[in-house]
Enzyme design. Structure first.
Site, PDB file in Angstrom:
ATOM      1  N   GLU A  85      52.558  58.307  39.461  1.00  0.00           N
ATOM      2  CA  GLU A  85      53.234  57.802  38.275  1.00  0.00           C
ATOM      3  C   GLU A  85      54.308  56.839  38.765  1.00  0.00           C
ATOM      4  OE1 GLU A  85      54.961  60.811  35.757  1.00  0.00           O
ATOM      5  OE2 GLU A  85      55.762  59.306  34.390  1.00  0.00           O
ATOM      6  N   ARG A 138      50.620  71.629  48.231  1.00  0.00           N
ATOM      7  CA  ARG A 138      51.509  70.481  48.388  1.00  0.00           C
ATOM      8  C   ARG A 138      52.299  70.627  49.681  1.00  0.00           C
ATOM      9  NH1 ARG A 138      54.162  69.153  44.047  1.00  0.00           N
ATOM     10  NH2 ARG A 138      56.111  68.456  44.915  1.00  0.00           N
ATOM     11  N   LYS A 150      60.562  63.880  42.823  1.00  0.00           N
ATOM     12  CA  LYS A 150      61.006  62.549  42.414  1.00  0.00           C
ATOM     13  C   LYS A 150      62.220  62.631  41.501  1.00  0.00           C
ATOM     14  CE  LYS A 150      56.948  60.667  41.343  1.00  0.00           C
ATOM     15  NZ  LYS A 150      55.976  59.701  40.820  1.00  0.00           N
TER      16      LYS A 150
END
Ligand code: ATP
Ligand code: MG
Length: 562
Positions: free
Chosen positions: A38, A264, A274
């Protein structure tokens, strides 16, 4: 290069095993993966894991990987982030070729499919407020409640959805939801939102839309449109997979991608979110996304970390199905491995102490040979000038040394790298008692670093000639967070106050000031350094990428902190 080929052959892990089997058994003719960031921030080392996995698999099995901007939330996304993401993926060594896409390319198709769901009685417009929807969603142990708007007619839903698109309603007034099962044990299947109203200009579609698809709805359908075969994501999306599959089953999509989840990357001393990284940048707690203390790709690059080190690190971490936390030291290990091979050696003195060699003729200069790489004769050698006045490292001198200190002290003889043996004869102090100069003598017979009579010294010091050295600012970095609390409300409070140490006036070999000296280097005995883009003519700035040894592990084991 042999190295490169070995690096890029297919390893084994559960995802590669699945891909290999799918190709062998003819389920797919070729593999298509995607990396779908994104564009609401810069990429970090966690994303690098996903990039290496997706692009790596495509490369190893002869397919391709799409770089897709997941640009469905125009309030948070910016073109500058898109540019930065592309630069970072390319810098990591991966190529998307012609396969650069945007979820926003599919807005019209996604809208048409939403209309199909409405016509099939599988989606409805809900007028409840966000809060009402939240309260009706239920919990892990309680089923949700049906919306009072759930049984609207197809015609009314179609009409309202068209009017949502036409801009008749304000933000938040209505949403389009899938009609699945409010009692499902999986909360993601409790009538998830497909579209929300958002009167916001989009960087690419401008004012064309005031409704935007949700991540869950846009993501899988974008995969299908692109013919993605293996949609690889992190474990948090495991519970979303039934919804991913529900859309694929209920829509006339052109392909049937499958989602696979892997663990992850989590790193000690590091926050890979983020949201938090954005707060650090916006709040001015760091010097920007590329602050060398940031775990962003841009920060690591500015710090001097080579892309090969990141790829090597990701490979060592591997791909697993269970979450874990990787020691930061492992990343540093890969960085040292890569830099040890690739960097030339130079001499630099971070905290200079003047040495005057009393028996060395005034005005005399000798050019001594210094090797550029101890293990690589092809790297050649360079000249370093030796003269009567030199700088040595302040830490390499002690007036009253403990037993095991073998470097300079009164009466002690040491070797100067590539040069001579010198002996400290006298210590000069200023009015405050601080040592400001060492008066030494040298033995002219020891040129090249050995005594003809075979006598040994216990230490070899680095140095630079005072007459020719250049001054530089050097920035030493420690962990941005000594021990981050993953759930802390305010991360700014937790920043390690010693994460940046500025050395205003280090002295370097003059070769380091050359215009073309942009490659990372090893400062002998000190670590790996690179020139910072803050450098300007007359003001050099160097970053320490990493020290030569893992001092953090040792210090924190001793319990003394930092
Ligand atoms: P946030 O950190 O704000 O939750 P995000 O990191 O998930 O956002 P995206 O842009 O959606 O941001 O991530 C793009 C891809 O990178 C996703 O497929 C995601 O699964 C993957 N990814 C993100 N963080 C990690 C991580 N720490 N390790 C491995 N992959 C990651
Ligand atoms: Mg995400």
């Amino acid at each position: 290069m042999a190295d490169e080929t070995a690096e890029r052959t297919a390893g084994r892990d559960f995802i590669r095993d699945i891909v290999r089997a799918d190709l062998e058994q003819g389920r797919h003719r070729s593999v298509i993966t995607r990396f779908p960031p994104e564009p609401n921030g810069y990429l970090h080392i966690g994303h690098a894991k996903s990039i290496c996995l997706n692009f790596g698999i495509a490369e190893e099995f002869g397919g391709h990987c799409n770089l897709r901007m997941d640009d469905t939330n125009p309030t948070k996304e910016e073109q500058a982030y898109i540019d930065a993401i592309k630069a970072d993926v390319a810098w990591l060594g991966f190529s998307w070729g012609p396969h650069f896409h945007h979820a926003s390319d599919y807005f019209e198709q996604l809208f048409e499919w939403a209309v199909l769901l409405i016509k099939a009685g599988k989606a409805y417009v809900d007028d409840q407020s966000q809060e009402e929807m939240r309260l009706a969603r239920g919990t892990l142990t309680e089923p949700g409640r049906n919306s009072p708007f759930r049984n609207r007619s197809v015609d009314e839903n179609l009409d309202l959805f068209q009017r949502m698109r036409a801009g008749e309603f304000p933000n938040g007034a209505r949403v389009l939801r899938a009609k699945i099962d409010m009692a499902s044990g999986n909360i993601n299947l409790r009538d998830p939102v497909l579209y929300r109203i958002l009167h916001a200009e989009h960087p690419r579609t401008g004012k064309a839309w005031c409704i935007y698809p949700s991540y869950d709805y846009a993501h899988g359908q974008s995969d299908a449109i692109e013919g993605v075969t293996h949609s690889i994501c992190t474990l948090e999306f495991e519970d979303h997979r039934p919804l991913y599959d529900w859309f694929i089953e209920n829509l006339p999509v052109p392909a049937r991608p499958r989602q696979y989840e892997f663990a992850r990357l989590n790193l000690t001393h590091t926050i890979l979110s983020k949201r938090v990284l954005t707060e650090l940048v916006r709040g001015g707690h760091v010097a920007g996304w590329d602050d060398p203390r940031m775990p962003t790709i841009a920060g690591l690059r500015r710090r001097g970390v080579p892309p090969a080190a990141i790829r090597d690190f990701v490979k060592r971490v591997g791909v697993a199905k269970a979450n874990s936390v990787v020691e930061y030291g492992m990343l540093e290990f890969s960085v040292r491995e890569a830099l040890n091979r690739s960097t030339q050696r130079r001499m630099a003195v971070l905290r200079p102490l003047k040495v005057v060699i009393e028996n060395y003729p005034e005005g005399q200069v000798e050019e001594l040979d210094a090797v550029n790489h101890p293990d690589d004769p092809d790297a050649g050698s360079r000249k370093v000038s030796f003269s009567r006045e030199l700088w040595v490292e302040r830490d390499d001198f002690m007036e009253n040394p403990p037993k095991k200190f073998f470097r300079l002290s009164p009466g002690r003889e040491v070797r100067l790298r590539y040069g001579y043996f010198i002996t400290c004869r006298e210590v000069v102090k200023d009015a405050s008692g601080e040592v400001v100069e060492l008066r030494c003598t040298y033995d002219p017979a020891t040129r090249g670093g050995n005594a003809p009579d075979g006598r040994k010294v216990q230490a070899t010091l680095h140095w630079v000639s005072a007459a020719t050295a250049v001054s530089a600012e050097v920035r030493l970095y420690e962990h941005l967070f000594a021990n981050p609390e993953p759930d802390a409300a305010d991360f700014a409070d937790q920043i390690n106050p010693r994460s940046l140490e500025l050395i205003a006036d280090a002295r370097l070999e003059p070769a380091l000031a050359a215009d073309n000296a942009h490659e990372p280097v090893q400062f002998e005995r000190l670590g790996y350094f690179c020139r910072d883009p803050d450098s300007r003519p007359g003001r050099l700035v160097f970053n320490r990428t990493v020290g030569l040894r893992d001092t953090w592990a040792k210090v924190s084991r001793a319990g003394s902190g930092r």
